[in-house]
Design an enzyme around this catalytic site. Structure first.
Site, mmCIF file in Angstrom:
data_model
loop_
_atom_site.group_PDB
_atom_site.id
_atom_site.type_symbol
_atom_site.label_atom_id
_atom_site.label_comp_id
_atom_site.label_asym_id
_atom_site.label_seq_id
_atom_site.Cartn_x
_atom_site.Cartn_y
_atom_site.Cartn_z
ATOM 1 N N CYS A 128 104.353 -26.376 70.041
ATOM 2 C CA CYS A 128 104.038 -24.951 71.137
ATOM 3 C C CYS A 128 104.469 -24.552 72.240
ATOM 4 O O CYS A 128 105.539 -24.994 71.844
ATOM 5 C CB CYS A 128 103.215 -26.056 71.922
ATOM 6 S SG CYS A 128 101.880 -25.461 74.055
ATOM 7 N N GLY A 244 94.564 -15.048 63.682
ATOM 8 C CA GLY A 244 94.310 -13.573 63.742
ATOM 9 C C GLY A 244 93.010 -13.466 62.684
ATOM 10 O O GLY A 244 92.230 -12.352 62.578
HETATM 11 C C1 FMN Z 1 93.780 -20.702 74.218
HETATM 12 C C2 FMN Z 1 94.296 -20.981 73.322
HETATM 13 C C3 FMN Z 1 94.703 -22.443 73.759
HETATM 14 C C4 FMN Z 1 95.466 -23.231 72.615
HETATM 15 N N1 FMN Z 1 95.615 -24.366 72.304
HETATM 16 C C5 FMN Z 1 95.862 -24.887 71.648
HETATM 17 C C6 FMN Z 1 97.010 -26.421 71.606
HETATM 18 O O1 FMN Z 1 96.006 -27.435 72.684
HETATM 19 N N2 FMN Z 1 96.931 -26.922 70.653
HETATM 20 C C7 FMN Z 1 97.764 -26.233 69.502
HETATM 21 O O2 FMN Z 1 98.369 -26.589 67.943
HETATM 22 N N3 FMN Z 1 97.643 -24.772 69.399
HETATM 23 C C8 FMN Z 1 96.708 -24.221 70.266
HETATM 24 N N4 FMN Z 1 96.292 -22.694 70.152
HETATM 25 C C9 FMN Z 1 96.772 -22.109 69.343
HETATM 26 C C10 FMN Z 1 95.603 -22.094 68.395
HETATM 27 O O3 FMN Z 1 95.351 -23.245 67.970
HETATM 28 C C11 FMN Z 1 95.790 -21.091 67.164
HETATM 29 O O4 FMN Z 1 97.195 -21.730 66.500
HETATM 30 C C12 FMN Z 1 96.711 -20.196 67.436
HETATM 31 O O5 FMN Z 1 95.950 -19.444 68.467
HETATM 32 C C13 FMN Z 1 96.251 -18.850 66.022
HETATM 33 O O6 FMN Z 1 94.944 -18.540 65.830
HETATM 34 P P1 FMN Z 1 94.408 -17.405 66.063
HETATM 35 O O7 FMN Z 1 94.483 -15.578 66.176
HETATM 36 O O8 FMN Z 1 92.925 -17.459 65.197
HETATM 37 O O9 FMN Z 1 94.047 -17.906 67.635
HETATM 38 C C14 FMN Z 1 95.832 -22.086 71.433
HETATM 39 C C15 FMN Z 1 95.215 -21.203 71.835
HETATM 40 C C16 FMN Z 1 94.300 -20.285 72.121
HETATM 41 C C17 FMN Z 1 94.157 -19.353 72.152
#
Ligand code: FMN
Length: 303
Positions: A128, A244
């Site tokens: 994170c 993405g």
């Molecule tokens: C609002 C938000 C909250 C997130 N919270 C977490 C979290 O609590 N733990 C975690 O491992 N990743 C968290 N992520 C990351 C997502 O799980 C993911 O790995 C990342 O957004 C990339 O994928 P995407 O482009 O499909 O969103 C968060 C992402 C967003 C946008």
């Protein structure tokens, strides 16, 4: 009918589409059939409650979004008592994401959660960008040794399948993935968000209260894809691709580059039905191309 099932170690998924941690809540059940998902990943929890970062914690960017939530959650006890009962009715496997300040906390979380029914796997959040992990480096998965130590500590505390979630903010992600594999992870998940920021030119202030945050959404997809490809050529455990994905084409790209499964996060903020659509469209794509099993396209990139 195409067989969409895939295996993440001992975790069996009826299809490769999972929600991404922090982006899914049980309330989505009113908008689409959550049981159709390969797995549901819950927001990262910590041993003690965390208040998270100051607002604003979300900002929209071109082709993506920034977030700086900072792992806000009410802690393990509240999770077991109040959150878990809300998702217990879901038939898809439930994956719980954990983060700690040190090895002991990660191990304790894993041990306590192993004793709780209905949890199918643990995702170890080593990545994170919005928190400091106590005595550990901010982004644990920037260091192959620390990554190995944490995964090993969790491994020795649970028999649940383990998914190590890695950060893209490294020079060679395959080195970190190899370390997680050696320490006993059943799968690696890549990638978490990219450290990033945005500025409001009128106020001349950062758009996020925390100044910096994590970038997700379509803007990061080509970089995430390359990382999956790099890791596919280095490790033998399954890879879960994330970054993405907004439609079936993105998911198939990740799988051709070596991902066994995919996670969808930011896209659900635009349309919560996205994961369900991706499952249906993957099936259609495979049927059209004459495949009988989705497993046959994993790593099928003609490079
Ligand atoms: C609002 C938000 C909250 C997130 N919270 C977490 C979290 O609590 N733990 C975690 O491992 N990743 C968290 N992520 C990351 C997502 O799980 C993911 O790995 C990342 O957004 C990339 O994928 P995407 O482009 O499909 O969103 C968060 C992402 C967003 C946008």
């Amino acid at each position: 009918m195409v067989d969409l099932s895939v295996n993440i170690g001992r975790l069996k998924l009826k299809n490769p589409v999972m929600t991404a941690s922090g982006t899914f809540g049980p309330e989505y059940g009113e908008l689409f059939d959550v049981n159709a998902l390969g797995a549901v990943v819950l927001k990262t929890i910590t041993l003690e409650a965390r208040v998270g970062n100051p607002p604003p914690r979300i900002a929209e960017t071109f082709s993506g979004m920034l977030n700086s939530i900072g792992l806000e959650n009410k802690g393990l006890d509240d999770f077991i008592k109040n959150k878990l009962p809300k998702v217990k009715g879901i038939k898809a496997p439930i994956v719980v994401s954990i983060a700690g300040n040190n090895e002991r906390e990660y191990a304790l979380l894993a041990k306590r959660l192993s004793a709780v029914a209905k949890i199918s796997a643990l995702e170890i959040n080593l990545s994170c960008p919005n928190v400091r992990h106590g005595t550990l480096a901010g982004l644990i998965a920037q260091d192959p040794d620390v990554t190995g130590r944490i995964v090993r500590a969790v491994r020795s505390s649970t028999r649940l399948p383990l998914i190590a979630k890695l950060t893209p903010n490294v020079t060679d992600i395959s080195v970190i993935a190899a370390s997680a594999e050696k320490a006993g992870a059943d799968a690696v998940l890549l990638v978490n968000t990219f450290p990033a920021m945005a500025v409001d030119i009128e106020t001349k202030k950062p758009k996020l209260g925390n100044i910096t945050g994590g970038l997700s959404g379509p803007a990061i997809k080509p970089i995430a894809l390359k990382m999956v490809w790099d890791v596919y050529n280095k490790v033998d455990i399954p890879i879960i691709g994330s970054g993405g994905i907004i439609n079936y084409k993105d998911a198939i790209e990740f799988m051709l580059c070596g991902a066994t499964a995919v996670q969808i996060g930011t896209a659900v903020f635009t349309d919560p039905r996205t994961p369900g659509c991706v499952i249906k469209d993957i099936r259609r794509y495979l049927e059209h191309a004459g495949y009988r099993r989705i497993k046959d396209i994993i790593g099928g990139l003609k490079a």
